[in-house]
Motif scaffolding. Structure first.
Motif, PDB file in Angstrom:
ATOM      1  N   ASN A 290      22.112 -30.537   6.609  1.00 34.84           N
ATOM      2  CA  ASN A 290      23.351 -30.755   7.238  1.00 34.84           C
ATOM      3  C   ASN A 290      23.489 -32.281   7.683  1.00 34.84           C
ATOM      4  O   ASN A 290      24.453 -32.830   7.322  1.00 34.84           O
ATOM      5  CB  ASN A 290      23.623 -29.770   8.602  1.00 34.84           C
ATOM      6  N   ALA A 291      22.241 -32.627   7.956  1.00 32.48           N
ATOM      7  CA  ALA A 291      22.367 -34.284   8.628  1.00 32.48           C
ATOM      8  C   ALA A 291      22.441 -35.139   7.261  1.00 32.48           C
ATOM      9  O   ALA A 291      23.126 -35.984   7.158  1.00 32.48           O
ATOM     10  CB  ALA A 291      21.104 -34.376   9.174  1.00 32.48           C
ATOM     11  N   ILE A 292      21.622 -34.493   6.222  1.00 30.49           N
ATOM     12  CA  ILE A 292      21.617 -35.516   4.969  1.00 30.49           C
ATOM     13  C   ILE A 292      23.190 -35.567   4.413  1.00 30.49           C
ATOM     14  O   ILE A 292      23.518 -36.454   4.127  1.00 30.49           O
ATOM     15  CB  ILE A 292      20.597 -34.648   4.127  1.00 30.49           C
ATOM     16  N   ASP A 293      23.781 -34.339   4.596  1.00 28.91           N
ATOM     17  CA  ASP A 293      25.058 -34.450   3.813  1.00 28.91           C
ATOM     18  C   ASP A 293      26.021 -35.141   4.602  1.00 28.91           C
ATOM     19  O   ASP A 293      26.897 -35.867   4.178  1.00 28.91           O
ATOM     20  CB  ASP A 293      25.569 -32.745   4.034  1.00 28.91           C
ATOM     21  N   ALA A 294      25.845 -35.277   5.950  1.00 27.71           N
ATOM     22  CA  ALA A 294      26.622 -36.028   6.937  1.00 27.71           C
ATOM     23  C   ALA A 294      26.328 -37.396   6.646  1.00 27.71           C
ATOM     24  O   ALA A 294      27.296 -38.337   6.543  1.00 27.71           O
ATOM     25  CB  ALA A 294      26.142 -35.506   8.250  1.00 27.71           C
ATOM     26  N   PHE A 295      25.153 -37.685   6.205  1.00 26.44           N
ATOM     27  CA  PHE A 295      24.761 -39.063   6.126  1.00 26.44           C
ATOM     28  C   PHE A 295      25.367 -39.427   4.869  1.00 26.44           C
ATOM     29  O   PHE A 295      26.106 -40.453   4.755  1.00 26.44           O
ATOM     30  CB  PHE A 295      23.058 -39.366   5.875  1.00 26.44           C
ATOM     31  N   PHE A 296      25.533 -38.645   3.669  1.00 30.74           N
ATOM     32  CA  PHE A 296      25.897 -39.213   2.473  1.00 30.74           C
ATOM     33  C   PHE A 296      27.374 -39.346   2.570  1.00 30.74           C
ATOM     34  O   PHE A 296      28.252 -39.920   1.794  1.00 30.74           O
ATOM     35  CB  PHE A 296      25.497 -38.403   1.316  1.00 30.74           C
ATOM     36  N   ASP A 297      28.309 -38.277   3.451  1.00 32.15           N
ATOM     37  CA  ASP A 297      29.597 -38.488   3.419  1.00 32.15           C
ATOM     38  C   ASP A 297      29.931 -40.011   4.050  1.00 32.15           C
ATOM     39  O   ASP A 297      30.701 -40.974   3.558  1.00 32.15           O
ATOM     40  CB  ASP A 297      30.161 -37.486   4.512  1.00 32.15           C
ATOM     41  N   ASP A 298      29.160 -40.339   5.370  1.00 33.04           N
ATOM     42  CA  ASP A 298      29.275 -41.730   5.750  1.00 33.04           C
ATOM     43  C   ASP A 298      28.837 -42.720   4.723  1.00 33.04           C
ATOM     44  O   ASP A 298      29.653 -43.914   4.551  1.00 33.04           O
ATOM     45  CB  ASP A 298      28.597 -41.877   6.946  1.00 33.04           C
ATOM     46  N   LEU A 299      27.853 -42.735   3.941  1.00 32.26           N
ATOM     47  CA  LEU A 299      27.257 -43.428   3.160  1.00 32.26           C
ATOM     48  C   LEU A 299      28.370 -43.814   1.994  1.00 32.26           C
ATOM     49  O   LEU A 299      28.943 -45.047   1.608  1.00 32.26           O
ATOM     50  CB  LEU A 299      26.219 -43.080   2.162  1.00 32.26           C
ATOM     51  N   GLU A 300      28.971 -42.543   1.401  1.00 33.48           N
ATOM     52  CA  GLU A 300      30.129 -42.703   0.405  1.00 33.48           C
ATOM     53  C   GLU A 300      31.433 -43.631   0.885  1.00 33.48           C
ATOM     54  O   GLU A 300      31.712 -44.749   0.253  1.00 33.48           O
ATOM     55  CB  GLU A 300      30.630 -41.497   0.108  1.00 33.48           C
ATOM     56  N   SER A 301      31.597 -43.332   2.208  1.00 36.84           N
ATOM     57  CA  SER A 301      32.811 -44.033   2.727  1.00 36.84           C
ATOM     58  C   SER A 301      32.494 -45.637   2.931  1.00 36.84           C
ATOM     59  O   SER A 301      33.318 -46.716   2.773  1.00 36.84           O
ATOM     60  CB  SER A 301      33.542 -43.586   3.997  1.00 36.84           C
ATOM     61  N   ILE A 302      31.076 -45.889   3.305  1.00 35.65           N
ATOM     62  CA  ILE A 302      30.644 -47.137   3.370  1.00 35.65           C
ATOM     63  C   ILE A 302      30.950 -47.976   1.892  1.00 35.65           C
ATOM     64  O   ILE A 302      31.098 -49.130   1.818  1.00 35.65           O
ATOM     65  CB  ILE A 302      29.410 -47.516   4.022  1.00 35.65           C
ATOM     66  N   LEU A 303      30.302 -47.311   0.975  1.00 31.07           N
ATOM     67  CA  LEU A 303      30.028 -47.790  -0.517  1.00 31.07           C
ATOM     68  C   LEU A 303      31.640 -48.180  -1.159  1.00 31.07           C
ATOM     69  O   LEU A 303      31.864 -49.337  -1.580  1.00 31.07           O
ATOM     70  CB  LEU A 303      29.599 -46.821  -1.395  1.00 31.07           C
ATOM     71  N   LYS A 304      32.677 -47.187  -0.506  1.00 37.05           N
ATOM     72  CA  LYS A 304      33.823 -47.449  -0.832  1.00 37.05           C
ATOM     73  C   LYS A 304      34.687 -48.526  -0.208  1.00 37.05           C
ATOM     74  O   LYS A 304      35.102 -49.570  -0.756  1.00 37.05           O
ATOM     75  CB  LYS A 304      35.081 -46.220  -0.338  1.00 37.05           C
TER      76      LYS A 304
END
Ligand code: PLP
Length: 397
Positions: A379-393
């Motif tokens: 779950n933590a990894i999924d939450a991390f990738f959600d945030d990473l995706e918005s940062i990359l956008k």
């Protein structure tokens, strides 16, 4: 003034502490992605709090605790290829590495000592160089972060007191070709002290090998290896402070330990830099090892490895922006930028969102490091990738 005159009752003190410590990050949040430590095992915590007064600075008074220390070192030795070992529990990998360099220096007291270190060696060896005045001779690594064995051969000389190999590098979790290094050292001079820093890998590599993974031989099975560092307070999941300095028994000589003649418990010898030091965490670690057994540690490592593979797969979704620096071989992942945006900028934005990774900005390439410790969940990894995706956008539109 910080210290007032009148006592404050315990409940109020605890409340004050909760408020003040509220700023600290919690492992349980899953957001500490870049630490090699974790929330300590709860059974170990209980054991440590049951035996708070044990002082291994005076083992003659605590022979029971001293024996557990000895057995803990031997258990770690067994995991690392030999039960015929001596040594001490330390405050961590840094102290263990500094002790190893002192032992090497005392075994070979030369006027201009040199220690050969891979470029990827931990900062504690440079502290040791500063304390002891030896000259670090650095072996550079190639694009795969591997040293050149020819460089080792040409750097060895009659001032060399020690060579360091790393089993689980700090930035990428890689393993030096320790068997081949050992052969070169033995051919040049079998008296040279070969120390292996497995501060992190010591509780990962042996269990991954049990799981069927293969690595260069990295432990006491390599006969040139004289001592190793392995840290219970990293993947051993024990309480801080606990490290291990583990030396092949046959290397021990009288005079290598410090003599402490005046102690209440009688004269003793030990390797530690510290005087008074906690026995509670040693007792806890002995109990934790017995409780978990090899199988328990293997399960911890196996869980971390599953999450490492998952994390690595999720990086692929962002391949045009980010990539792994090398394929992870243990639960350490280095990530680099694939665009002109420096990785330090990605790190800054992640920190702003409350994600804490390791940042190695002076490495080539600069990288952010994830250590997939037991507190990091899917779950933590999924939450991390959600945030990473918005940062990359945000960065790339
Ligand atoms: C963590 C680490 C150290 C230092 O250990 P401390 O417990 O922080 O003193 C040394 N070497 C390596 C390879 C490490 O991963």
């Amino acid at each position: 003034m910080i210290l007032q005159e009148e006592p404050i009752d315990q409940t109020a003190v605890i409340q004050a502490l909760r408020d003040l410590l509220d700023k600290d990050e919690q492992y349980q949040s899953g957001r500490i992605l870049g630490s090699m430590c974790t929330y300590p095992n709860e059974f170990a915590q209980r054991l440590a709090s049951m035996f708070p007064e044990k002082n291994l600075g005076d083992p003659g008074l605590f022979p029971g605790t001293a024996r557990l220390e000895d057995e803990a070192i031997k258990m770690m030795g067994e995991i690392l290829g030999s039960g015929s070992v001596v040594g001490n529990m330390t405050t961590g990998g840094s102290e263990a590495n500094i002790i190893a360099m002192r032992v090497a220096r005392n075994l070979r007291p030369l006027p201009d000592p040199e220690v050969i270190l891979p470029e990827t060696a931990h900062a504690s060896f440079f502290k040791a160089a500063d304390f002891m005045g030896f000259k670090p001779r650095i072996l550079e690594v190639d694009d795969n972060f591997m040293i050149d064995l020819g460089d080792l051969e040409s750097t060895l000389n009659h001032n060399t007191i020690a060579v360091v190999g790393i089993a689980g590098t700090t930035a990428l979790g890689l393993v030096d070709p320790i068997d081949q290094m050992g052969k070169i050292i033995n051919d040049f001079d079998p008296g040279i002290y070969f120390h292996i820093d497995a501060a992190f890998g010591g509780f990962v590599l042996p269990f991954m090998r049990d799981m069927g993974h293969s690595f260069h031989p990295y432990d006491f099975s390599v006969n040139a290896v004289k001592s190793m560092t392995s840290d219970p307070h990293k993947m051993g999941t024990n309480l801080i402070p606990s490290g291990g300095f583990i030396m092949r028994e046959s290397v021990y000589r009288d005079g290598l330990g410090f003599d402490i003649p005046y102690l209440a418990g009688g004269a003793i010898k030990h390797f530690n830099i510290m005087g008074t030091r906690p026995g509670s965490v040693v007792v806890a670690f002995w109990g934790l090892m017995k409780h978990l057994g090899r199988k328990g540690f293997r399960e911890i490592v196996s869980g971390c490895w599953e999450n490492t593979k998952y994390f690595r797969e999720r990086i692929r979704e962002h391949e045009s922006y980010l990539n792994v620096v090398v394929e992870p071989i243990i639960n350490v992942i280095g990530i680099k930028s694939e665009t002109r945006t420096p990785i330090t900028e990605v790190d800054r934005l992640l920190r702003k969102k409350g994600w804490y990774l390791g940042l190695f900005k002076n490495m080539e390439p600069p990288l952010i490091r994830v250590v997939v410790m037991p507190h990091i969940t899917r779950n933590a990894i999924d939450a991390f990738f959600d945030d990473l995706e918005s940062i990359l956008k945000e960065l790339h539109g």
